[in-house]
Structure formats: C-alpha cells, structure tokens
Design a protein around this motif. Structure first.
Motif, mmCIF file in Angstrom:
data_model
loop_
_atom_site.group_PDB
_atom_site.id
_atom_site.type_symbol
_atom_site.label_atom_id
_atom_site.label_comp_id
_atom_site.label_asym_id
_atom_site.label_seq_id
_atom_site.Cartn_x
_atom_site.Cartn_y
_atom_site.Cartn_z
ATOM 1 N N HIS A 104 1.455 -8.185 6.873
ATOM 2 C CA HIS A 104 0.537 -7.048 7.027
ATOM 3 C C HIS A 104 -0.868 -7.336 6.509
ATOM 4 O O HIS A 104 -1.700 -6.446 6.497
ATOM 5 N N PHE A 105 -1.114 -8.550 6.049
ATOM 6 C CA PHE A 105 -2.472 -8.918 5.641
ATOM 7 C C PHE A 105 -3.073 -9.871 6.671
ATOM 8 O O PHE A 105 -2.365 -10.723 7.217
ATOM 9 N N ALA A 106 -4.386 -9.704 6.910
ATOM 10 C CA ALA A 106 -5.063 -10.552 7.894
ATOM 11 C C ALA A 106 -5.119 -12.001 7.402
ATOM 12 O O ALA A 106 -4.895 -12.934 8.167
ATOM 13 N N ALA A 126 -7.139 -9.993 -2.824
ATOM 14 C CA ALA A 126 -7.996 -8.876 -3.238
ATOM 15 C C ALA A 126 -7.168 -7.612 -3.431
ATOM 16 O O ALA A 126 -7.380 -6.850 -4.376
ATOM 17 N N THR A 127 -6.171 -7.412 -2.536
ATOM 18 C CA THR A 127 -5.325 -6.227 -2.630
ATOM 19 C C THR A 127 -4.435 -6.280 -3.871
ATOM 20 O O THR A 127 -4.264 -5.274 -4.565
ATOM 21 N N SER A 128 -3.880 -7.468 -4.178
ATOM 22 C CA SER A 128 -3.038 -7.624 -5.377
ATOM 23 C C SER A 128 -3.837 -7.301 -6.624
ATOM 24 O O SER A 128 -3.376 -6.587 -7.516
#
Lengths: 101, 223
Positions: free
Chosen positions: B14-16, B23-25
């Motif tokens: 689900h990550f590009a 960055a999301t973590s």
C-alpha cells in the motif's frame, strides 16, 4: 524536504557534550539559594536539554512539516492540561493557594 | 541477503515507495509519542498540583534522594542517547557491524540505568520510604508526613512508568540486534532502527524532566 539531510557525527558529539554540561550545571544551580528561581532555572535547563534531544537526536529539525505539527500539538495539549488544571487550583480562594505549609 | 532484497521484502504494497513507507512509520511513532506526552503529562500535572499544595513535604521527600545516583543515571541516559543516534547513523549507511556495536552499547547503558534505579528503589524500601503500611517518615519540620507519602507515591509512579518504558526499550533493542544479525536492514531499509531511536530518545526526554523535579527541589549539602 531533503530526506537525506541529517546531522553529522560531529553534531551528535557536540549535542552530547552540551547535554552533559547542562546536567552538571543543573546540579550546581540546585546548590544556590535562588528562592522561586531555583525551579525556573531547573526547568529552563531541562527544557534546553529536551529541545537539544528532540531537535538533533530525534532529528525534528530535519523532519517534515507534518512531524513538526505533531510535536507542537503534543506540547500544546500538555499546556492545555496543565493550564486548565492550574486555573482551577490556583484560583480556589484566590489568595490562600498555594498554601504556606 | 542482498540489500535490494531488504527493500522488496519489507516494502508493503500500500506504499508507493520505501521513502513514503519510512516517512509514514516515523510519523506513526511521533503520533504515538504525542499520546505518551499526555500519558506522562497527567502524572506531571498531579505532581505540580501537589507540589504547590505541600511544598515543604515535597522538599523533605526530595532531600531523601541521592543526587549522585540521580545525576549518574542522567549522564548514563544521555550517553545511551548518543550511542542510539550513532546506531541509527550507521544503520542508514548500511554498516551492520557498527550498528550492532552501538545497539549493544545502548542496551548496556539502558540496563546500567535500570540497575542504578534498582539500587535506589532498594534503599527507599530499606528506609521505609515506600508508600503503604511500611511507610515511616521522621517528622522534623513544618509538614505532614502523609504528604511526603504522596510525594513518594508520585515518585514511584513516575520513575516506575519511566523504568517500564526503559524495559520495553531494552526489549526493542534486543529485537533490533536480532534483525540486524539476520541482515534484515540495509542502507535502503532501516526504519525499525530509526523509530526505536525516536522512542529511546523520548524516554530520555522524560527523564530529563524527572531528574530536576524529583531530585533537585532543594539541595542538601551532604559534603
């Protein structure tokens, strides 16, 4: 925001030495008789130390705007908690709190 | 395993790309730490209210603290933050051996902190400073010993929750060491090291405030 920008080893060592210096300074400052300023000095030094850790070790200084918003929000909500609680306790009877004993 | 595999094995669909995932973590960990500020914040504000109410009892309680042990532990934690930041630094460069060395150093310093904290707790127990039926405090001054008991309740709650966070941190560091030894990290993929670093530094920040608030209210010249 450049994802690869992060502090150098020299920055980390400089921050580490500063943190140790402020730890010594806060212990020394506690031996001085400053009255109510003892608490202000102690918390001031703690805040400088906390900022150094957050900005450089946690790399907030080099982080995205979104991360900075979260960090500021955390401080804001803590201030709200402390501020509203004290606005209750400190205004109970106005002049009798804090008590002198 | 080759470095490119650490990316393909760890990039969630689900990550590009890995940058977005990292960055999301990091964002997720910061969000968690914001909730931790509120968790500890409740205890800090309780401390503040009672300190303003029972200042003399707070001074009496604080003067039983061993500043040398507290200051040593502060230095130990600051050193562990430096070793943690070095572990993250080398993890980002993909240097597994140096990452392991600094993770072990952080682990050892973390356990040193817990050991010194344990010595302090033992002394409080022996001196009847643990709140409860065993609590006994020499009354010498303009304060109620029961209020000193409140000081110690908050002392044990705050340092105890901090110590629990340290224990969890030690567990996380051990987990990182295993993954590092299994060569799961590379210069491309190392976000677990980075977010555990964020957690570790946050626990350091909590102690940076606990030390002056609990140990340094009013200094006793012990010579």
């Amino acid at each position: 925001m450049d994802e690869h920008a992060h502090p150098s080893v020299m920055t980390f060592v400089a921050v580490w030495i500063t943190l140790l210096f402020f730890t010594g300074l806060t212990v020394f400052a506690a031996t001085l008789e400053l009255g109510p300023f003892n608490a202000i000095v102690a918390l001031g030094i703690a805040t400088i130390k906390a900022l150094l850790v957050v900005l450089f070790f946690m790399e907030l200084h080099y982080s995205t705007a979104l991360t900075k918003v979260i960090a500021i929000a955390a401080i804001f909500f803590f201030m709200l908690l402390a501020g509203l609680t004290l606005s209750d306790y400190l205004t109970r009877g106005w002049s009798t709190y804090p008590s002198t004993h | 395993m080759p470095d490119s595999e650490t990316v393909s094995n760890n990039l969630k669909h689900h990550f590009a790309n890995l940058e977005q995932q990292t960055a999301t973590s990091k964002f997720g960990m910061w969000l968690f730490l914001a909730t931790e500020v509120m968790f500890f914040g409740g205890m800090f504000v309780s401390y503040l209210v009672y300190r303003l109410s029972y200042y003399n009892a707070w001074v009496a309680g604080s003067q039983t603290m061993e500043i040398t042990l507290g200051a040593t532990n502060t230095a130990v934690l600051i050193c562990s933050s430096l070793t943690m930041v070095m572990a993250v630094h080398f993890a980002k460069l993909g240097k597994r051996k140096l990452t392991a060395i600094f993770l072990i150093a952080t682990l050892v310093l973390g356990m040193t902190f817990l050991g010194i904290k344990g010595v302090e707790y033992y002394k409080h127990w022996v001196h009847h400073e643990v709140p409860g039926p065993n609590f006994h405090f020499e009354h010498e001054g303009n304060f109620d010993p029961r209020h000193v008991s409140i000081f110690f309740t908050l002392y044990f709650a705050m340092t105890g929750m901090h110590a629990l966070h340290m224990v969890i941190g030690v567990g996380l560091l051990s987990w990182l060491l295993i993954l590092n030894a299994l060569e799961r990290f590379s210069a491309e993929y190392n976000s677990p090291v980075e977010i555990v670093g964020l957690y570790w530094h946050f626990v350091d920040v909590i102690w940076i405030y606990l030390f002056p608030l609990l140990y340094l209210i009013s200094h006793r010249h012990t010579g």
